[in-house]
Design a protein around this motif. Structure first.
Motif, PDB file in Angstrom:
ATOM      1  N   ARG A 138       0.836  -1.198   0.000  1.00  0.00           N
ATOM      2  CA  ARG A 138       0.000   0.000   0.000  1.00  0.00           C
ATOM      3  C   ARG A 138       0.871   1.247   0.000  1.00  0.00           C
ATOM      4  O   ARG A 138       0.599   2.216  -0.694  1.00  0.00           O
ATOM      5  CB  ARG A 138      -0.898   0.027   1.235  1.00  0.00           C
ATOM      6  N   GLU A 139       1.929   1.195   0.785  1.00  0.00           N
ATOM      7  CA  GLU A 139       2.814   2.362   0.840  1.00  0.00           C
ATOM      8  C   GLU A 139       3.486   2.605  -0.498  1.00  0.00           C
ATOM      9  O   GLU A 139       3.690   3.734  -0.923  1.00  0.00           O
ATOM     10  CB  GLU A 139       3.876   2.166   1.927  1.00  0.00           C
ATOM     11  N   MET A 140       3.824   1.506  -1.173  1.00  0.00           N
ATOM     12  CA  MET A 140       4.494   1.647  -2.461  1.00  0.00           C
ATOM     13  C   MET A 140       3.575   2.271  -3.508  1.00  0.00           C
ATOM     14  O   MET A 140       4.033   2.892  -4.453  1.00  0.00           O
ATOM     15  CB  MET A 140       4.957   0.283  -2.947  1.00  0.00           C
ATOM     16  N   LYS A 141       2.274   2.075  -3.322  1.00  0.00           N
ATOM     17  CA  LYS A 141       1.326   2.617  -4.296  1.00  0.00           C
ATOM     18  C   LYS A 141       1.426   4.126  -4.388  1.00  0.00           C
ATOM     19  O   LYS A 141       1.181   4.713  -5.437  1.00  0.00           O
ATOM     20  CB  LYS A 141      -0.102   2.241  -3.892  1.00  0.00           C
ATOM     21  N   SER A 142       1.794   4.755  -3.266  1.00  0.00           N
ATOM     22  CA  SER A 142       1.873   6.205  -3.313  1.00  0.00           C
ATOM     23  C   SER A 142       3.167   6.669  -3.973  1.00  0.00           C
ATOM     24  O   SER A 142       3.393   7.861  -4.116  1.00  0.00           O
ATOM     25  CB  SER A 142       1.737   6.784  -1.909  1.00  0.00           C
ATOM     26  N   ARG A 143       3.998   5.720  -4.361  1.00  0.00           N
ATOM     27  CA  ARG A 143       5.232   6.118  -5.051  1.00  0.00           C
ATOM     28  C   ARG A 143       5.101   5.998  -6.559  1.00  0.00           C
ATOM     29  O   ARG A 143       6.048   6.282  -7.295  1.00  0.00           O
ATOM     30  CB  ARG A 143       6.394   5.251  -4.567  1.00  0.00           C
ATOM     31  N   THR A 144       3.975   5.494  -7.028  1.00  0.00           N
ATOM     32  CA  THR A 144       3.811   5.346  -8.482  1.00  0.00           C
ATOM     33  C   THR A 144       2.671   6.233  -8.965  1.00  0.00           C
ATOM     34  O   THR A 144       1.822   6.657  -8.183  1.00  0.00           O
ATOM     35  CB  THR A 144       3.470   3.894  -8.852  1.00  0.00           C
ATOM     36  N   ASP A 145       2.667   6.489 -10.284  1.00  0.00           N
ATOM     37  CA  ASP A 145       1.597   7.307 -10.838  1.00  0.00           C
ATOM     38  C   ASP A 145       0.419   6.451 -11.273  1.00  0.00           C
ATOM     39  O   ASP A 145      -0.662   6.949 -11.498  1.00  0.00           O
ATOM     40  CB  ASP A 145       2.111   8.122 -12.023  1.00  0.00           C
ATOM     41  N   LYS A 146       0.639   5.147 -11.417  1.00  0.00           N
ATOM     42  CA  LYS A 146      -0.439   4.283 -11.900  1.00  0.00           C
ATOM     43  C   LYS A 146      -0.737   3.197 -10.884  1.00  0.00           C
ATOM     44  O   LYS A 146       0.031   2.964  -9.963  1.00  0.00           O
ATOM     45  CB  LYS A 146      -0.026   3.645 -13.234  1.00  0.00           C
ATOM     46  N   GLU A 147      -1.847   2.546 -11.110  1.00  0.00           N
ATOM     47  CA  GLU A 147      -2.290   1.508 -10.192  1.00  0.00           C
ATOM     48  C   GLU A 147      -1.403   0.261 -10.335  1.00  0.00           C
ATOM     49  O   GLU A 147      -1.122  -0.191 -11.442  1.00  0.00           O
ATOM     50  CB  GLU A 147      -3.745   1.149 -10.521  1.00  0.00           C
ATOM     51  N   LEU A 148      -0.979  -0.287  -9.191  1.00  0.00           N
ATOM     52  CA  LEU A 148      -0.196  -1.510  -9.240  1.00  0.00           C
ATOM     53  C   LEU A 148      -1.139  -2.684  -9.464  1.00  0.00           C
ATOM     54  O   LEU A 148      -2.130  -2.838  -8.768  1.00  0.00           O
ATOM     55  CB  LEU A 148       0.560  -1.724  -7.931  1.00  0.00           C
ATOM     56  N   ASP A 149      -0.836  -3.492 -10.462  1.00  0.00           N
ATOM     57  CA  ASP A 149      -1.709  -4.623 -10.790  1.00  0.00           C
ATOM     58  C   ASP A 149      -0.922  -5.913 -10.605  1.00  0.00           C
ATOM     59  O   ASP A 149       0.123  -6.104 -11.216  1.00  0.00           O
ATOM     60  CB  ASP A 149      -2.176  -4.481 -12.237  1.00  0.00           C
ATOM     61  N   PHE A 150      -1.445  -6.781  -9.759  1.00  0.00           N
ATOM     62  CA  PHE A 150      -0.742  -8.041  -9.493  1.00  0.00           C
ATOM     63  C   PHE A 150      -1.280  -9.188 -10.349  1.00  0.00           C
ATOM     64  O   PHE A 150      -0.912 -10.329 -10.159  1.00  0.00           O
ATOM     65  CB  PHE A 150      -0.845  -8.404  -8.015  1.00  0.00           C
ATOM     66  N   GLY A 151      -2.170  -8.853 -11.279  1.00  0.00           N
ATOM     67  CA  GLY A 151      -2.771  -9.895 -12.101  1.00  0.00           C
ATOM     68  C   GLY A 151      -1.767 -10.669 -12.920  1.00  0.00           C
ATOM     69  O   GLY A 151      -1.991 -11.814 -13.266  1.00  0.00           O
ATOM     70  N   HIS A 152      -0.660 -10.025 -13.248  1.00  0.00           N
ATOM     71  CA  HIS A 152       0.348 -10.715 -14.054  1.00  0.00           C
ATOM     72  C   HIS A 152       1.577 -11.086 -13.243  1.00  0.00           C
ATOM     73  O   HIS A 152       2.605 -11.423 -13.809  1.00  0.00           O
ATOM     74  CB  HIS A 152       0.749  -9.850 -15.241  1.00  0.00           C
ATOM     75  N   CYS A 153       1.461 -11.013 -11.934  1.00  0.00           N
ATOM     76  CA  CYS A 153       2.597 -11.393 -11.095  1.00  0.00           C
ATOM     77  C   CYS A 153       2.847 -12.888 -11.262  1.00  0.00           C
ATOM     78  O   CYS A 153       1.933 -13.701 -11.160  1.00  0.00           O
ATOM     79  CB  CYS A 153       2.282 -11.063  -9.641  1.00  0.00           C
ATOM     80  N   LYS A 154       4.099 -13.245 -11.537  1.00  0.00           N
ATOM     81  CA  LYS A 154       4.369 -14.632 -11.884  1.00  0.00           C
ATOM     82  C   LYS A 154       5.351 -15.310 -10.935  1.00  0.00           C
ATOM     83  O   LYS A 154       5.481 -16.518 -10.952  1.00  0.00           O
ATOM     84  CB  LYS A 154       4.942 -14.713 -13.310  1.00  0.00           C
ATOM     85  N   ALA A 155       6.089 -14.522 -10.164  1.00  0.00           N
ATOM     86  CA  ALA A 155       7.093 -15.166  -9.325  1.00  0.00           C
ATOM     87  C   ALA A 155       7.204 -14.460  -7.984  1.00  0.00           C
ATOM     88  O   ALA A 155       7.096 -13.241  -7.895  1.00  0.00           O
ATOM     89  CB  ALA A 155       8.444 -15.156 -10.027  1.00  0.00           C
ATOM     90  N   ILE A 156       7.402 -15.248  -6.966  1.00  0.00           N
ATOM     91  CA  ILE A 156       7.698 -14.719  -5.639  1.00  0.00           C
ATOM     92  C   ILE A 156       9.050 -15.298  -5.241  1.00  0.00           C
ATOM     93  O   ILE A 156       9.233 -16.520  -5.264  1.00  0.00           O
ATOM     94  CB  ILE A 156       6.642 -15.160  -4.609  1.00  0.00           C
ATOM     95  N   LEU A 157       9.984 -14.434  -4.904  1.00  0.00           N
ATOM     96  CA  LEU A 157      11.296 -14.912  -4.470  1.00  0.00           C
ATOM     97  C   LEU A 157      11.455 -14.597  -2.992  1.00  0.00           C
ATOM     98  O   LEU A 157      11.194 -13.468  -2.551  1.00  0.00           O
ATOM     99  CB  LEU A 157      12.405 -14.219  -5.271  1.00  0.00           C
ATOM    100  N   PHE A 158      11.868 -15.604  -2.238  1.00  0.00           N
ATOM    101  CA  PHE A 158      12.160 -15.381  -0.819  1.00  0.00           C
ATOM    102  C   PHE A 158      13.667 -15.239  -0.686  1.00  0.00           C
ATOM    103  O   PHE A 158      14.424 -16.101  -1.155  1.00  0.00           O
ATOM    104  CB  PHE A 158      11.691 -16.564   0.024  1.00  0.00           C
TER     105      PHE A 158
END
Lengths: 368, 457
Positions: free
Chosen positions: A81-101
């Motif tokens: 949520r905090e990162m959203k205020s750093r971008t001009d557009k909406e963050l969309d996770f629909g195409h998120c494909k990988a999570i790295l730990f």
């Protein structure tokens, strides 16, 4: 008239069902991969890295743009949520494909992020998960030269859609990860993505988990053995020493199965039977192949492979993790709710492994 | 009609009165004063050659009027009329009224039908197979059908529609195969038509199907005799409209509109493939615009990431939301289709060039429309023209707009909603009492089997 009114009313009632707000695709930023690390300053905090693809207007241009954002926070949800205020557009996770730990984070506890993964509605359940070394942030910063779409190379490697390396464990989709975390008797295993240089990474090891945290690394050789035992028809080759000369054979077809055998009055053991048909891929000194030589080679290859498999199995066993799901197998075949779990634990304490490899080198790989 | 000389005169007077202001009325008297035969006809619709050859010349070659009367009566086209009104109608139709001295009125068929020769089909072109099409003359059309369907079971009834136009309509059907229920309903429908002028077969189709606001055509309008004959053999009814050049086939089912006459000529798998292509075209042309809106604005995750980024990139310069973009381009395409249809042949290509080259390329380069949109619009247009029957093609052209509307408001859900409603609507439609959305092929196999059994004993 009445019918028309009914139709309009139905349409009106459907309005709240539309789900997302009308927002055109050019007002969205597609997050392709998420990296989760432990914060360097405060071990209680998370360090979340997003790899965001920036759409390119001209498809003919090969260059691709990527934005990488990092933010620290207590929970994933809040950090994003905090990162959203750093971008001009909406963050969309629909195409998120990988999570790295990140490795450090994975060694502590990944349950929180898995929970987030499963709950968030716009994250698909077929996200690839992996452990990153030295940290997820640094691996996400790697920019391979062969990459055309942001973060695509890591996806291609993990999904085996691109490279079919025998050193990469089968894709651990987030739903598989979740299932292995929940299920008693089988433990998660994730591929380990290492940063080699600014534009190259290496995936040839894997991390074994005990439900919540990473325990031990499987070296490349052991990862390959794991794959051989887990998947059918693994595409790989093995070396074999025979009468002082080196040969390499390529696997045409392979099959591995095992039985848990519990004899009375002696220690129980797991018996693996591996069947491989293969062809010679390489030989030293231009040997002339005869049927007898092939037979001898096959036998030697079988023996040597059995040794390797045995070594890998005992390492997996010693780590107390169960990525191959022996426990589940035992529960399934020894149904007794009250004691099965304890039985297995007792048995698992002193488990032995017997491996019978049946390698048949059938072809010489050349036409004469 | 036997009557005295007096009556004959009054009848002649009545006719003259009725046609007093028509300059094309010809009235001639033959013979001398006591033995007189009066002719009356309309120059514009009757063939004067026939009048000369068969009416006037024989009169002077024959000695007696009685012989001449018999001569006239012997023609297959001549009638002795029952009442004056009917006689007037026939006169207007091109018959010659011959008034004999004894008061007999004969009507002699001298209709000059201006019909072109049997030409090639224009609106339903096929690659191989018979290429002739119906023309404006009903007799020619019936001839085209009779020649292809030589069976005593083929019946042809005639009736007229239109108070002023008196358009002749022939109902043709195979007596043994037709559904009597449908025939009954059709006749009821035809009787119920209350219009002044009927000029085209498609118009008739409009009056027959009852519901004014229906979206899909429930009768086939075709110009191909082979299609008509094929449908007769399937137990359907053909309506031939005089002066139309098209015939109406009913009842129709949805799949009829996706059958081209080539299908039967092709090798079986090729025929299936072509038919499949048409249904695919139908789905594409209806859904593509709606899906574009739904995917760009609501559910971009459905796409592969590559396409999503491509679309996002090419839309970056577009100032309007996706649905306006789609509407602009689709309307442009409709204008283009209409324009190239209406333009005279000589300047027709201008529309295509201007539209295709300038609109397409320039709009994307100016950044008003995304590249992907141009591809979609062309795909929509092309797949629309895959549908072989024009009536259905026009309907499909309209159907996609509700889908855009639904996609704009409800996203992918709206498209599903639209599909469900279209299927529900199609299933609710009836064509002369027959379900419109049934799978005809299965039905055909069954009826053919029953038919054959009946014919074999």
């Amino acid at each position: 008239m009445n019918r028309t009114v009914c139709c309009l009313l139905a349409l009106l009632l459907l309005l709240p069902l539309q789900g997302c707000k009308f927002k055109d695709i050019d007002l969205k930023l597609f997050v392709i991969a998420v990296g989760i690390d432990e914060s360097e300053s405060n071990p209680d905090k998370l360090n979340v890295t997003l790899k965001i693809a920036v759409p390119q207007g001209d498809p003919k241009k090969a260059e691709q743009q990527v934005q990488i954002m990092t933010q620290e926070g207590d929970t994933l949800a809040e950090t994003i949520r905090e990162m959203k205020s750093r971008t001009d557009k909406e963050l969309d996770f629909g195409h998120c494909k990988a999570i790295l730990f990140g490795e450090k984070y994975a060694r502590k506890n990944i349950l929180q992020s898995i929970d987030w993964l499963m709950r968030r509605r716009d994250l698909q359940l077929t996200i690839y998960t992996a452990v990153a070394k030295p940290s997820a942030k640094e691996v996400l910063n790697v920019q391979p030269v062969t990459e055309r779409i942001p973060a695509n190379s890591i996806l291609l490697a993990l999904s085996k859609e691109g490279t079919e390396s025998p050193f990469i464990v089968p894709p651990a989709f987030s739903y598989i990860l979740q299932r292995r975390v929940d299920e008693i008797g089988v433990d998660p295993i994730l591929a380990l993505v290492e940063k080699k240089s600014e534009n190259e990474f290496l995936i040839n090891k894997s991390y074994m988990f005990d439900k919540s945290k990473a325990i031990a690394v499987l070296e490349p050789e052991e990862t390959r053995i794991y794959n051989l035992l887990k998947t059918k028809n693994l595409k790989t080759s093995f070396n074999v020493d025979y009468e002082g000369l080196k040969y390499a054979y390529n696997i045409e077809g392979s099959r591995a199965k095992y039985k848990i055998i519990t004899p009375k009055n002696s220690t129980s053991y797991i018996e693996y039977r591996i069947k491989i048909s293969a062809e010679i891929e390489e030989s030293q000194n231009g040997v002339r192949f005869t049927a007898g030589l092939l037979d001898g080679l096959s036998e030697a290859a079988g023996e040597q492979l059995s040794e390797r498999v045995k070594r890998a199995l005992s390492k997996i066993h010693q780590s107390k993790c169960d990525p191959l799901g022996w426990g589940l197998h035992y529960y399934a075949t020894h149904w007794n709710n009250s004691t099965e779990q304890k039985d297995w634990e007792d048995l698992n304490e002193r488990l032995e492994f017997r491996v019978k490899s049946d390698v048949k080198i059938k072809f010489t790989g050349t036409i004469r | 009609m036997r009557s005295s000389k007096k009556e004959q005169d009054s009848l002649l007077k009545w006719f003259q009165e009725k046609l007093s202001k028509s300059s094309d009325v010809e009235q001639r008297s033959l013979g001398n004063s006591d033995q007189q035969v009066n002719l009356m006809y309309l120059r514009s619709v009757s063939d004067s050659k026939v009048v000369n050859q068969y009416i006037i010349r024989p009169y002077y070659e024959m000695e007696e009027e009685g012989v001449y009367e018999k001569y006239i009566a012997s023609f297959p086209g001549s009638k002795s009329s029952q009442d004056a009104k009917e006689a007037l109608e026939l006169l207007l139709n091109g018959y010659i009224a011959i008034f004999f001295n004894e008061g007999t009125l004969y009507l002699f068929d001298a209709v000059r039908a201006e019909a072109g020769p049997v030409a090639e089909a224009q609106t339903e072109v096929i690659v191989q197979g018979p290429s002739d099409s119906f023309n404006e003359s009903m007799d020619v059309n019936m001839n085209l059908i009779r020649r292809r369907y030589q069976s005593g079971d083929l019946k042809a009834e005639t009736t007229t529609v239109g108070h002023k136009s008196k358009t002749k309509i022939a109902i043709m059907y195979d007596e043994t195969r037709v559904d009597p229920q449908v025939l009954k309903e059709l006749k009821k429908c035809l009787d119920g038509i209350n219009i002044d002028i009927l000029q085209a077969a498609a118009e008739l189709d409009k009056y027959l199907s009852g519901n004014k606001y229906r979206l899909f055509p429930t009768t086939i309008v075709t110009e191909r005799p082979d299609r008509a004959v094929f449908n007769i053999s399937e137990g359907k009814i053909i309506l031939i409209v005089d002066t139309a050049g098209f015939v109406v086939i009913l009842p129709a089912v949805f799949s009829d509109f996706f059958t081209a006459m080539d299908d039967k000529l092709q090798v079986l798998p090729v025929g299936w493939f072509l038919k499949g292509i048409r249904y695919l075209g139908l789905i594409l042309t209806v859904l593509i615009p709606g899906l574009y809106v739904a995917f760009t604005s609501y559910n971009p995750e459905v796409w592969k990431v590559q396409i999503a980024l491509l679309v996002a990139g090419s839309r970056a310069t577009v100032p309007y939301p996706s649905y306006i973009e789609v509407l602009i381009m689709l309307l442009m395409m409709e204008f283009l289709t209409e324009a190239s249809l209406r333009l005279p042949k000589a300047i027709g290509p201008t529309a295509t060039t201007v539209g295709g080259l300038i609109l397409g390329t320039a709009a994307t380069e100016a950044g008003l429309v995304s590249n992907i949109m141009i591809i979609l619009v062309s795909a929509v247009a092309i797949s629309n023209f895959v549908i072989p029957m024009n009536m259905m093609g026009f309907t499909i052209r309209v159907i996609k707009y509700p889908f855009i509307f639904l996609a704009t408001i409800y996203g992918l859900l709206g498209i599903v909603l639209g599909l469900v409603s279209v299927i529900m609507y199609l299933s609710s439609l009836r064509s002369f009492g027959q379900p419109y959305f049934k799978i005809y092929a299965l039905d055909r196999i069954r009826t053919n089997k029953v038919q054959r059994e009946r014919e074999n004993g």
